[in-house]
Write a protein that holds these residues in place. Structure first.
Motif, short mmCIF file in Angstrom:
data_model
loop_
_atom_site.label_atom_id
_atom_site.label_comp_id
_atom_site.label_asym_id
_atom_site.label_seq_id
_atom_site.Cartn_x
_atom_site.Cartn_y
_atom_site.Cartn_z
N THR A 230 -3.93 4.89 6.01
CA THR A 230 -3.04 3.73 6.25
C THR A 230 -2.41 3.84 7.64
OG1 THR A 230 -2.60 3.62 3.88
CG2 THR A 230 -1.10 2.41 5.31
N ILE B 87 -2.05 -0.38 -4.84
CA ILE B 87 -2.65 -0.18 -3.50
C ILE B 87 -3.79 -1.19 -3.30
CG2 ILE B 87 -3.89 1.42 -1.99
CD1 ILE B 87 -2.60 3.74 -3.63
N ALA C 239 -3.96 -4.25 -0.60
CA ALA C 239 -4.95 -4.19 0.49
C ALA C 239 -5.88 -5.40 0.49
CB ALA C 239 -5.76 -2.89 0.38
N VAL D 292 0.84 -1.20 0.00
CA VAL D 292 0.00 0.00 0.00
C VAL D 292 0.88 1.25 0.00
CG1 VAL D 292 -1.55 1.37 1.47
CG2 VAL D 292 -2.05 -1.05 1.06
#
Ligand code: HEC
Length: 141
Positions: free
Chosen positions: A124, A67, A71, A55
């Motif tokens: 994040t 990303i 994830a 990420v």
């Protein structure tokens, strides 16, 4: 004989001290996993670290697909894959941190489509607050 006993008692005391100290110093609650469950659990954890790595890398490159792909490993897919025997050993407080963490990865997947990268980075960091708070409370054995 008496001396031998004293020596023995001294040795027992000596070796038990670090153990007692470790218990006092490490206040984390044990999940009591067996070796197989522990291996499975820690593999999932390493996957989570891998997700965070991917990420952050994706955010730095502004690569949305990177990303999202990173994830996805730690979203609901991982929550579903947790073995029943491990799940049975997790208490409510653990689940109250773990469940939302997987959901936050799902949210990140959606946000990665549109949000500016600085907001993705901030989110994040918030996910990682969950990593931190659970690690402060639990250990596998
Ligand atoms: C709900 C609890 C919980 C959450 C949330 C959590 N972890 Fe963990 N994690 C643990 C426990 C418990 C251990 C084992 C610690 C120990 O026994 O010393 C662990 C261990 C690890 C390890 C060590 C793996 C190994 O092979 O030794 C890594 C890496 C890790 N976690 C990464 C993460 C990352 C990154 C996140 C967040 C994205 C995260 N964890 C979120 C509970 C959690």
């Amino acid at each position: 004989m008496k001396i031998m006993n004293r020596l023995l008692a001294g040795l027992v005391l000596l070796f038990s001290l670090p153990l007692q100290a470790a218990e006092v110093i490490d206040p984390r609650k044990s999940l009591g996993l067996n070796p197989a469950e522990k291996a499975e659990f820690l593999a999932e954890m390493q996957q989570m670290l891998g997700s965070i790595q991917g990420v952050i890398h994706g955010i730095a490159l502004d690569d949305r697909d990177m990303i999202i792909k990173a994830a996805q490993y730690s979203g609901n897919r991982m929550a579903r894959a947790t073995p029943d025997s491990v799940r049975a050993k997790l208490d409510d407080e653990f689940k109250s941190i773990g469940g939302p963490t997987h959901l936050m990865f799902e949210e990140l997947i959606i946000r990665a489509e549109t949000d500016p990268t600085d907001e993705l980075l901030l989110f994040t960091a918030k996910i990682m607050n969950n990593c931190m708070s659970c690690h402060a409370k639990y250990k596998v054995d």
